[in-house]
Design a protein around this motif. Sequence first.
Motif, mmCIF file in Angstrom:
data_model
loop_
_atom_site.group_PDB
_atom_site.id
_atom_site.type_symbol
_atom_site.label_atom_id
_atom_site.label_comp_id
_atom_site.label_asym_id
_atom_site.label_seq_id
_atom_site.Cartn_x
_atom_site.Cartn_y
_atom_site.Cartn_z
ATOM 1 N N PHE A 66 50.887 36.460 41.360
ATOM 2 C CA PHE A 66 50.053 37.665 41.368
ATOM 3 C C PHE A 66 50.314 38.474 42.632
ATOM 4 O O PHE A 66 50.495 37.928 43.722
ATOM 5 N N ASP A 67 50.335 39.794 42.460
ATOM 6 C CA ASP A 67 50.471 40.718 43.587
ATOM 7 C C ASP A 67 49.065 41.049 44.068
ATOM 8 O O ASP A 67 48.351 41.828 43.451
ATOM 9 N N ARG A 68 48.651 40.477 45.182
ATOM 10 C CA ARG A 68 47.267 40.627 45.631
ATOM 11 C C ARG A 68 46.988 42.032 46.187
ATOM 12 O O ARG A 68 45.843 42.348 46.501
ATOM 13 N N SER A 69 48.024 42.864 46.281
ATOM 14 C CA SER A 69 47.774 44.263 46.656
ATOM 15 C C SER A 69 47.319 45.076 45.451
ATOM 16 O O SER A 69 46.872 46.215 45.599
ATOM 17 N N LEU A 70 47.435 44.486 44.253
ATOM 18 C CA LEU A 70 47.006 45.142 43.023
ATOM 19 C C LEU A 70 45.670 44.566 42.562
ATOM 20 O O LEU A 70 45.359 43.399 42.837
ATOM 21 N N PRO A 71 44.872 45.355 41.840
ATOM 22 C CA PRO A 71 43.631 44.803 41.274
ATOM 23 C C PRO A 71 43.945 43.795 40.162
ATOM 24 O O PRO A 71 45.049 43.792 39.608
ATOM 25 N N THR A 72 42.980 42.957 39.867
ATOM 26 C CA THR A 72 43.132 41.950 38.807
ATOM 27 C C THR A 72 42.188 42.269 37.660
ATOM 28 O O THR A 72 41.003 42.542 37.878
ATOM 29 N N ASP A 120 35.371 31.194 38.998
ATOM 30 C CA ASP A 120 36.344 31.591 40.006
ATOM 31 C C ASP A 120 37.194 32.767 39.520
ATOM 32 O O ASP A 120 37.541 33.655 40.302
ATOM 33 N N VAL A 121 37.518 32.787 38.228
ATOM 34 C CA VAL A 121 38.256 33.924 37.666
ATOM 35 C C VAL A 121 37.415 35.196 37.728
ATOM 36 O O VAL A 121 37.904 36.278 38.043
ATOM 37 N N LEU A 122 36.124 35.062 37.431
ATOM 38 C CA LEU A 122 35.232 36.221 37.533
ATOM 39 C C LEU A 122 35.148 36.726 38.971
ATOM 40 O O LEU A 122 35.084 37.935 39.209
ATOM 41 N N ALA A 123 35.150 35.811 39.921
ATOM 42 C CA ALA A 123 35.136 36.219 41.332
ATOM 43 C C ALA A 123 36.420 36.959 41.697
ATOM 44 O O ALA A 123 36.402 37.902 42.497
ATOM 45 N N ASP A 146 39.757 32.494 45.706
ATOM 46 C CA ASP A 146 40.863 31.662 46.159
ATOM 47 C C ASP A 146 41.000 30.397 45.332
ATOM 48 O O ASP A 146 42.111 29.903 45.115
ATOM 49 N N LYS A 147 39.884 29.882 44.819
ATOM 50 C CA LYS A 147 39.948 28.689 43.976
ATOM 51 C C LYS A 147 40.624 29.000 42.651
ATOM 52 O O LYS A 147 41.308 28.145 42.082
ATOM 53 N N ALA A 148 40.431 30.203 42.120
ATOM 54 C CA ALA A 148 41.103 30.583 40.879
ATOM 55 C C ALA A 148 42.610 30.618 41.070
ATOM 56 O O ALA A 148 43.375 30.150 40.214
ATOM 57 N N VAL A 149 43.058 31.161 42.180
ATOM 58 C CA VAL A 149 44.491 31.232 42.463
ATOM 59 C C VAL A 149 45.087 29.833 42.511
ATOM 60 O O VAL A 149 46.138 29.551 41.919
ATOM 61 N N THR A 150 44.393 28.923 43.187
ATOM 62 C CA THR A 150 44.901 27.550 43.322
ATOM 63 C C THR A 150 44.830 26.798 41.996
ATOM 64 O O THR A 150 45.815 26.170 41.577
ATOM 65 N N ALA A 151 43.689 26.850 41.323
ATOM 66 C CA ALA A 151 43.496 26.069 40.101
ATOM 67 C C ALA A 151 44.420 26.510 38.980
ATOM 68 O O ALA A 151 44.905 25.686 38.195
ATOM 69 N N LEU A 152 44.681 27.816 38.890
ATOM 70 C CA LEU A 152 45.486 28.333 37.790
ATOM 71 C C LEU A 152 46.925 28.648 38.198
ATOM 72 O O LEU A 152 47.716 29.107 37.372
ATOM 73 N N GLY A 153 47.255 28.408 39.457
ATOM 74 C CA GLY A 153 48.624 28.639 39.906
ATOM 75 C C GLY A 153 49.042 30.094 39.857
ATOM 76 O O GLY A 153 50.159 30.409 39.434
ATOM 77 N N LEU A 154 48.188 30.968 40.312
ATOM 78 C CA LEU A 154 48.440 32.405 40.205
ATOM 79 C C LEU A 154 49.234 32.930 41.400
ATOM 80 O O LEU A 154 48.936 33.984 41.959
#
Length: 392
Positions: free
Chosen positions: A207-213, A282-285, A196-204
Amino acid sequence: MEFTEQVGPLRLVVTGGGTGGHTYPALTAVRALQARLAARGRAVDVLWVGTAAGLEARVAPAEGIRFEPVATGKIRRSSNPLKMISPANVRDMCRVPLGAWQARSLIARFRPDVVLATGGYVAVPVGLAARSCGAPLVVHEQTVRLGLANKVLARAATRVAVSSESTLPLLPKSARSAAAVTGNPVRPAVLAGRADKAVTALGLYGFDRSLPTVYVTGGAQGSVQINTLVSAVLPELLQQANVVHQCGPANEAALRGPSAALPPHLAGRYLLTGYLGAELPDVLALADVVVSRSGAGTLAELTALGKAAVFVPLASSAGNEQAHNATHLQQSGAATALLGDPTPADLLAALTPLLTDPLRRGAMAARSREHGRPDAAERLVDVLLSVAGTRR
Protein backbone atom coordinates in the motif's frame (compact mmCIF):
# COMPACT_ATOMS: atom_id res chain seq x y z
CA MET A 1 -22.63 -3.01 63.17
CA GLU A 2 -23.21 -2.28 59.48
CA PHE A 3 -25.52 -4.41 57.39
CA THR A 4 -25.18 -4.63 53.60
CA GLU A 5 -28.42 -5.02 51.75
CA GLN A 6 -28.35 -8.09 49.52
CA VAL A 7 -29.69 -7.19 46.11
CA GLY A 8 -30.70 -10.00 43.76
CA PRO A 9 -29.88 -10.04 40.07
CA LEU A 10 -31.68 -7.67 37.74
CA ARG A 11 -34.00 -9.76 35.60
CA LEU A 12 -33.97 -8.76 31.94
CA VAL A 13 -35.95 -10.16 29.03
CA VAL A 14 -34.59 -9.36 25.58
CA THR A 15 -36.68 -9.84 22.47
CA GLY A 16 -35.95 -9.06 18.86
CA GLY A 17 -33.96 -10.61 16.10
CA GLY A 18 -34.27 -12.36 12.81
CA THR A 19 -31.36 -10.30 11.47
CA GLY A 20 -28.11 -8.91 12.80
CA GLY A 21 -29.58 -5.40 12.74
CA HIS A 22 -31.94 -6.33 15.56
CA THR A 23 -29.76 -8.92 17.29
CA TYR A 24 -26.34 -7.33 17.74
CA PRO A 25 -27.48 -3.99 19.20
CA ALA A 26 -29.44 -5.97 21.80
CA LEU A 27 -26.42 -8.12 22.61
CA THR A 28 -24.19 -5.04 22.94
CA ALA A 29 -26.70 -3.46 25.32
CA VAL A 30 -26.84 -6.64 27.41
CA ARG A 31 -23.05 -6.68 27.75
CA ALA A 32 -23.00 -2.99 28.72
CA LEU A 33 -25.70 -3.57 31.34
CA GLN A 34 -23.85 -6.55 32.78
CA ALA A 35 -20.63 -4.54 33.02
CA ARG A 36 -22.41 -1.57 34.62
CA LEU A 37 -24.05 -3.70 37.31
CA ALA A 38 -21.02 -5.93 37.86
CA ALA A 39 -19.14 -2.79 38.93
CA ARG A 40 -21.83 -2.37 41.59
CA GLY A 41 -21.61 -6.01 42.67
CA ARG A 42 -24.90 -6.99 41.05
CA ALA A 43 -25.60 -9.65 38.41
CA VAL A 44 -28.01 -9.66 35.48
CA ASP A 45 -30.26 -12.65 34.80
CA VAL A 46 -31.06 -12.56 31.07
CA LEU A 47 -33.71 -14.42 29.09
CA TRP A 48 -33.75 -13.93 25.33
CA VAL A 49 -37.06 -14.69 23.64
CA GLY A 50 -36.93 -15.06 19.89
CA THR A 51 -37.73 -17.31 16.95
CA ALA A 52 -36.19 -20.72 16.51
CA ALA A 53 -35.11 -19.89 12.95
CA GLY A 54 -33.74 -16.40 13.68
CA LEU A 55 -30.12 -15.36 14.10
CA GLU A 56 -30.80 -14.76 17.79
CA ALA A 57 -31.37 -18.51 18.29
CA ARG A 58 -27.67 -19.06 17.50
CA VAL A 59 -26.18 -15.88 18.93
CA ALA A 60 -27.79 -15.94 22.37
CA PRO A 61 -26.75 -19.50 23.39
CA ALA A 62 -23.27 -18.93 21.93
CA GLU A 63 -22.97 -15.92 24.24
CA GLY A 64 -24.10 -17.92 27.27
CA ILE A 65 -27.58 -16.37 27.35
CA ARG A 66 -30.65 -18.49 28.02
CA PHE A 67 -32.87 -18.63 24.93
CA GLU A 68 -36.54 -19.55 24.56
CA PRO A 69 -38.33 -19.65 21.19
CA VAL A 70 -41.93 -18.61 20.53
CA ALA A 71 -44.08 -18.97 17.44
CA THR A 72 -44.53 -15.87 15.32
CA GLY A 73 -45.89 -14.83 11.97
CA LYS A 74 -44.39 -12.64 9.29
CA ILE A 75 -46.59 -10.24 7.32
CA ARG A 76 -45.42 -10.14 3.69
CA ARG A 77 -46.19 -6.58 2.67
CA SER A 78 -47.44 -5.59 -0.77
CA SER A 79 -48.81 -2.43 -2.38
CA ASN A 80 -51.70 -4.61 -3.61
CA PRO A 81 -54.07 -5.33 -0.68
CA LEU A 82 -55.32 -8.51 -2.35
CA LYS A 83 -51.79 -9.94 -2.36
CA MET A 84 -51.65 -9.45 1.42
CA ILE A 85 -54.26 -12.22 1.72
CA SER A 86 -51.79 -14.84 0.58
CA PRO A 87 -51.70 -18.44 1.87
CA ALA A 88 -48.35 -17.74 3.54
CA ASN A 89 -49.69 -14.64 5.33
CA VAL A 90 -52.85 -16.44 6.45
CA ARG A 91 -50.81 -19.40 7.71
CA ASP A 92 -48.41 -17.17 9.61
CA MET A 93 -51.16 -15.02 11.12
CA CYS A 94 -52.69 -18.18 12.56
CA ARG A 95 -49.45 -18.68 14.49
CA VAL A 96 -49.69 -15.28 16.20
CA PRO A 97 -52.16 -16.34 18.95
CA LEU A 98 -49.92 -19.30 19.84
CA GLY A 99 -46.86 -17.04 20.03
CA ALA A 100 -48.75 -14.54 22.20
CA TRP A 101 -49.76 -17.30 24.62
CA GLN A 102 -46.18 -18.67 24.75
CA ALA A 103 -44.75 -15.19 25.32
CA ARG A 104 -47.17 -14.36 28.11
CA SER A 105 -46.39 -17.66 29.83
CA LEU A 106 -42.63 -16.96 29.69
CA ILE A 107 -42.99 -13.39 30.96
CA ALA A 108 -45.30 -14.44 33.80
CA ARG A 109 -42.87 -17.14 34.97
CA PHE A 110 -39.67 -15.10 34.58
CA ARG A 111 -41.08 -11.89 36.11
CA PRO A 112 -38.57 -9.49 34.50
CA ASP A 113 -37.64 -6.15 36.01
CA VAL A 114 -37.52 -4.76 32.48
CA VAL A 115 -38.05 -5.96 28.89
CA LEU A 116 -35.96 -4.71 25.95
CA ALA A 117 -37.49 -5.07 22.48
CA THR A 118 -35.29 -4.27 19.48
CA GLY A 119 -37.64 -5.09 16.60
CA GLY A 120 -38.46 -7.97 14.32
CA TYR A 121 -41.79 -9.79 14.24
CA VAL A 122 -41.09 -11.77 17.41
CA ALA A 123 -40.87 -8.54 19.42
CA VAL A 124 -44.60 -7.84 19.05
CA PRO A 125 -46.07 -10.76 21.03
CA VAL A 126 -43.31 -10.55 23.64
CA GLY A 127 -43.60 -6.79 24.04
CA LEU A 128 -47.38 -6.90 24.37
CA ALA A 129 -47.09 -9.78 26.82
CA ALA A 130 -44.70 -7.70 28.92
CA ARG A 131 -47.17 -4.87 29.18
CA SER A 132 -50.10 -7.19 29.94
CA CYS A 133 -48.03 -8.64 32.79
CA GLY A 134 -47.13 -5.17 34.08
CA ALA A 135 -43.42 -5.37 33.21
CA PRO A 136 -41.71 -2.15 32.03
CA LEU A 137 -41.10 -2.25 28.28
CA VAL A 138 -38.28 -0.39 26.52
CA VAL A 139 -38.46 -0.35 22.72
CA HIS A 140 -35.30 0.44 20.75
CA GLU A 141 -35.40 1.53 17.10
CA GLN A 142 -32.18 1.23 15.10
CA THR A 143 -33.21 2.93 11.84
CA VAL A 144 -34.29 6.47 10.98
CA ARG A 145 -37.84 5.30 10.25
CA LEU A 146 -39.77 3.09 12.65
CA GLY A 147 -39.92 -0.58 11.74
CA LEU A 148 -43.33 -2.24 11.56
CA ALA A 149 -42.95 -4.10 14.86
CA ASN A 150 -41.82 -1.01 16.72
CA LYS A 151 -44.70 1.03 15.30
CA VAL A 152 -47.01 -1.43 17.04
CA LEU A 153 -45.05 -1.51 20.29
CA ALA A 154 -44.34 2.23 20.62
CA ARG A 155 -47.83 2.89 21.99
CA ALA A 156 -47.44 0.18 24.64
CA ALA A 157 -43.86 1.03 25.65
CA THR A 158 -42.79 2.55 28.94
CA ARG A 159 -39.90 4.26 27.12
CA VAL A 160 -38.90 4.38 23.46
CA ALA A 161 -35.21 4.72 22.60
CA VAL A 162 -34.33 5.91 19.09
CA SER A 163 -31.09 6.23 17.19
CA SER A 164 -31.72 9.61 15.59
CA GLU A 165 -33.49 12.85 16.46
CA SER A 166 -35.18 12.56 13.07
CA THR A 167 -37.17 9.61 14.38
CA LEU A 168 -38.86 11.56 17.17
CA PRO A 169 -41.54 13.24 15.00
CA LEU A 170 -42.40 9.82 13.55
CA LEU A 171 -43.36 8.39 16.95
CA PRO A 172 -46.98 8.27 18.08
CA LYS A 173 -47.73 11.46 20.04
CA SER A 174 -48.34 9.40 23.18
CA ALA A 175 -44.76 8.02 23.00
CA ARG A 176 -42.83 11.23 22.30
CA SER A 177 -42.72 12.54 25.86
CA ALA A 178 -41.13 9.29 27.04
CA ALA A 179 -38.69 8.98 24.14
CA ALA A 180 -34.91 9.17 24.42
CA VAL A 181 -32.28 9.57 21.70
CA THR A 182 -29.66 6.97 22.58
CA GLY A 183 -28.12 6.07 19.25
CA ASN A 184 -27.63 2.51 18.04
CA PRO A 185 -25.27 0.42 20.21
CA VAL A 186 -21.92 -0.31 18.59
CA ARG A 187 -19.66 -3.16 19.64
CA PRO A 188 -16.73 -1.76 21.69
CA ALA A 189 -14.23 -3.71 19.58
CA VAL A 190 -15.22 -1.72 16.49
CA LEU A 191 -14.14 1.48 18.20
CA ALA A 192 -10.76 0.13 19.28
CA GLY A 193 -9.15 -0.62 15.91
CA ARG A 194 -5.58 0.35 14.98
CA ALA A 195 -4.49 1.07 11.43
CA ASP A 196 -0.97 -0.28 11.93
CA LYS A 197 -2.37 -3.63 13.06
CA ALA A 198 -4.34 -3.92 9.81
CA VAL A 199 -1.17 -3.40 7.78
CA THR A 200 0.64 -6.10 9.75
CA ALA A 201 -2.20 -8.63 9.99
CA LEU A 202 -3.16 -8.42 6.32
CA GLY A 203 0.32 -7.85 4.89
CA LEU A 204 -0.54 -4.54 3.27
CA TYR A 205 3.07 -3.63 2.65
CA GLY A 206 2.43 -2.74 -0.99
CA PHE A 207 0.00 0.00 0.00
CA ASP A 208 1.09 3.55 -0.79
CA ARG A 209 0.51 5.29 2.53
CA SER A 210 0.66 8.69 0.82
CA LEU A 211 -2.68 7.76 -0.78
CA PRO A 212 -6.03 7.40 1.00
CA THR A 213 -7.40 3.91 1.64
CA VAL A 214 -10.87 2.78 0.56
CA TYR A 215 -12.61 -0.09 2.33
CA VAL A 216 -15.25 -1.78 0.16
CA THR A 217 -17.75 -4.13 1.78
CA GLY A 218 -21.12 -5.62 1.05
CA GLY A 219 -21.44 -7.19 4.48
CA ALA A 220 -20.37 -10.65 5.59
CA GLN A 221 -21.81 -12.31 2.48
CA GLY A 222 -20.68 -9.58 0.12
CA SER A 223 -22.72 -7.75 -2.50
CA VAL A 224 -22.65 -8.71 -6.18
CA GLN A 225 -23.84 -5.20 -7.05
CA ILE A 226 -21.03 -3.45 -5.16
CA ASN A 227 -18.45 -5.98 -6.37
CA THR A 228 -19.46 -5.38 -9.99
CA LEU A 229 -19.29 -1.61 -9.64
CA VAL A 230 -15.87 -1.67 -8.01
CA SER A 231 -14.38 -4.20 -10.42
CA ALA A 232 -15.44 -2.06 -13.38
CA VAL A 233 -13.46 0.97 -12.12
CA LEU A 234 -10.67 -0.78 -10.24
CA PRO A 235 -7.68 0.41 -12.34
CA GLU A 236 -8.90 4.03 -12.20
CA LEU A 237 -9.64 3.72 -8.48
CA LEU A 238 -6.20 2.33 -7.70
CA GLN A 239 -4.57 5.32 -9.39
CA GLN A 240 -6.04 7.39 -6.55
CA ALA A 241 -6.18 5.05 -3.56
CA ASN A 242 -5.37 1.79 -1.86
CA VAL A 243 -8.33 -0.60 -1.68
CA VAL A 244 -9.32 -3.30 0.79
CA HIS A 245 -12.18 -5.17 -0.89
CA GLN A 246 -14.20 -7.58 1.27
CA CYS A 247 -16.26 -9.30 -1.41
CA GLY A 248 -17.96 -12.24 0.35
CA PRO A 249 -16.64 -15.83 0.40
CA ALA A 250 -18.88 -17.01 -2.46
CA ASN A 251 -17.70 -14.18 -4.75
CA GLU A 252 -13.96 -14.29 -4.21
CA ALA A 253 -13.01 -16.82 -6.90
CA ALA A 254 -14.86 -14.92 -9.64
CA LEU A 255 -13.02 -11.69 -8.77
CA ARG A 256 -9.54 -13.18 -8.72
CA GLY A 257 -9.23 -12.98 -12.53
CA PRO A 258 -9.68 -9.22 -12.88
CA SER A 259 -7.38 -8.53 -9.93
CA ALA A 260 -4.68 -10.78 -11.39
CA ALA A 261 -4.66 -8.67 -14.54
CA LEU A 262 -3.68 -5.49 -12.70
CA PRO A 263 -0.18 -4.07 -13.37
CA PRO A 264 2.22 -4.76 -10.49
CA HIS A 265 2.34 -1.20 -9.17
CA LEU A 266 -1.47 -1.18 -8.85
CA ALA A 267 -1.82 -4.77 -7.67
CA GLY A 268 0.23 -3.94 -4.58
CA ARG A 269 -2.41 -1.38 -3.57
CA TYR A 270 -5.27 -3.88 -3.72
CA LEU A 271 -6.33 -6.54 -1.25
CA LEU A 272 -9.21 -8.84 -2.20
CA THR A 273 -10.61 -10.97 0.62
CA GLY A 274 -13.77 -12.98 1.04
CA TYR A 275 -14.25 -12.21 4.71
CA LEU A 276 -12.81 -10.09 7.50
CA GLY A 277 -13.11 -11.29 11.08
CA ALA A 278 -11.01 -10.01 13.94
CA GLU A 279 -9.19 -7.66 11.53
CA LEU A 280 -12.32 -5.62 10.76
CA PRO A 281 -11.89 -2.94 13.47
CA ASP A 282 -8.30 -2.38 12.34
CA VAL A 283 -9.34 -2.11 8.67
CA LEU A 284 -11.97 0.45 9.64
CA ALA A 285 -9.30 2.41 11.50
CA LEU A 286 -7.11 2.34 8.38
CA ALA A 287 -9.90 3.35 5.97
CA ASP A 288 -10.32 6.95 4.89
CA VAL A 289 -13.44 6.24 2.82
CA VAL A 290 -15.90 3.34 3.02
CA VAL A 291 -18.08 2.00 0.21
CA SER A 292 -20.90 -0.10 1.61
CA ARG A 293 -24.57 -0.83 2.07
CA SER A 294 -26.44 1.46 4.45
CA GLY A 295 -28.04 -0.75 7.08
CA ALA A 296 -28.58 0.68 10.55
CA GLY A 297 -25.64 -1.18 12.08
CA THR A 298 -23.26 0.00 9.37
CA LEU A 299 -24.35 3.61 9.82
CA ALA A 300 -23.93 3.38 13.59
CA GLU A 301 -20.38 2.08 13.25
CA LEU A 302 -19.25 4.49 10.53
CA THR A 303 -20.66 7.58 12.22
CA ALA A 304 -19.26 6.56 15.61
CA LEU A 305 -15.86 6.34 13.91
CA GLY A 306 -16.42 9.47 11.80
CA LYS A 307 -15.83 7.91 8.38
CA ALA A 308 -16.52 9.46 5.00
CA ALA A 309 -18.75 7.03 3.10
CA VAL A 310 -20.34 6.30 -0.26
CA PHE A 311 -23.47 4.22 0.25
CA VAL A 312 -25.06 1.86 -2.24
CA PRO A 313 -28.36 1.03 -0.49
CA LEU A 314 -29.88 -2.42 -0.81
CA ALA A 315 -32.97 -1.77 -2.90
CA SER A 316 -34.87 -4.73 -1.44
CA SER A 317 -34.45 -3.73 2.22
CA ALA A 318 -37.69 -3.68 4.22
CA GLY A 319 -39.59 -0.44 3.70
CA ASN A 320 -36.65 0.80 1.58
CA GLU A 321 -34.99 1.60 4.92
CA GLN A 322 -31.42 1.58 3.56
CA ALA A 323 -32.22 4.32 1.05
CA HIS A 324 -33.78 6.41 3.81
CA ASN A 325 -30.75 5.85 6.06
CA ALA A 326 -28.31 6.88 3.33
CA THR A 327 -30.37 9.89 2.25
CA HIS A 328 -30.59 11.08 5.86
CA LEU A 329 -26.79 11.30 6.09
CA GLN A 330 -26.36 12.68 2.58
CA GLN A 331 -28.67 15.60 3.37
CA SER A 332 -26.28 16.79 6.07
CA GLY A 333 -23.13 16.22 4.03
CA ALA A 334 -22.13 13.18 6.10
CA ALA A 335 -22.13 10.70 3.18
CA THR A 336 -22.90 10.26 -0.51
CA ALA A 337 -25.87 8.07 -1.43
CA LEU A 338 -25.98 6.28 -4.80
CA LEU A 339 -29.68 5.55 -5.11
CA GLY A 340 -31.54 3.51 -7.71
CA ASP A 341 -29.28 1.57 -10.08
CA PRO A 342 -25.91 3.35 -10.07
CA THR A 343 -23.33 2.79 -12.79
CA PRO A 344 -19.56 2.34 -12.40
CA ALA A 345 -19.20 5.92 -13.62
CA ASP A 346 -21.50 7.08 -10.80
CA LEU A 347 -19.34 5.32 -8.23
CA LEU A 348 -16.13 6.80 -9.60
CA ALA A 349 -17.69 10.28 -9.75
CA ALA A 350 -18.69 9.97 -6.08
CA LEU A 351 -15.29 8.69 -4.92
CA THR A 352 -12.91 10.88 -6.91
CA PRO A 353 -13.62 14.20 -5.11
CA LEU A 354 -13.21 12.50 -1.74
CA LEU A 355 -9.97 10.80 -2.70
CA THR A 356 -8.34 13.78 -4.38
CA ASP A 357 -9.43 16.49 -1.94
CA PRO A 358 -8.39 15.83 1.68
CA LEU A 359 -10.31 18.88 2.92
CA ARG A 360 -13.53 17.65 1.35
CA ARG A 361 -12.95 14.17 2.74
CA GLY A 362 -12.23 15.58 6.18
CA ALA A 363 -15.36 17.73 6.14
CA MET A 364 -17.52 14.72 5.33
CA ALA A 365 -15.84 12.70 8.07
CA ALA A 366 -16.47 15.50 10.57
CA ARG A 367 -20.15 15.67 9.66
CA SER A 368 -20.37 11.90 9.92
CA ARG A 369 -18.92 12.06 13.43
CA GLU A 370 -21.59 14.60 14.39
CA HIS A 371 -24.18 11.86 13.81
CA GLY A 372 -22.20 9.24 15.72
CA ARG A 373 -23.01 8.05 19.21
CA PRO A 374 -20.17 5.80 20.40
CA ASP A 375 -21.76 5.77 23.87
CA ALA A 376 -25.12 4.51 22.58
CA ALA A 377 -25.00 1.28 24.59
CA GLU A 378 -24.43 3.20 27.83
CA ARG A 379 -27.28 5.59 26.99
CA LEU A 380 -29.59 2.65 26.38
CA VAL A 381 -28.52 1.10 29.69
CA ASP A 382 -29.46 4.39 31.39
CA VAL A 383 -32.96 4.07 29.92
CA LEU A 384 -33.29 0.43 30.97
CA LEU A 385 -32.23 1.19 34.54
CA SER A 386 -34.51 4.20 34.73
CA VAL A 387 -37.58 1.95 34.43
CA ALA A 388 -36.33 -1.36 35.81
CA GLY A 389 -38.52 -2.57 38.62
CA THR A 390 -41.25 0.02 38.10
CA ARG A 391 -43.92 -2.64 37.64
CA ARG A 392 -47.48 -1.49 37.37
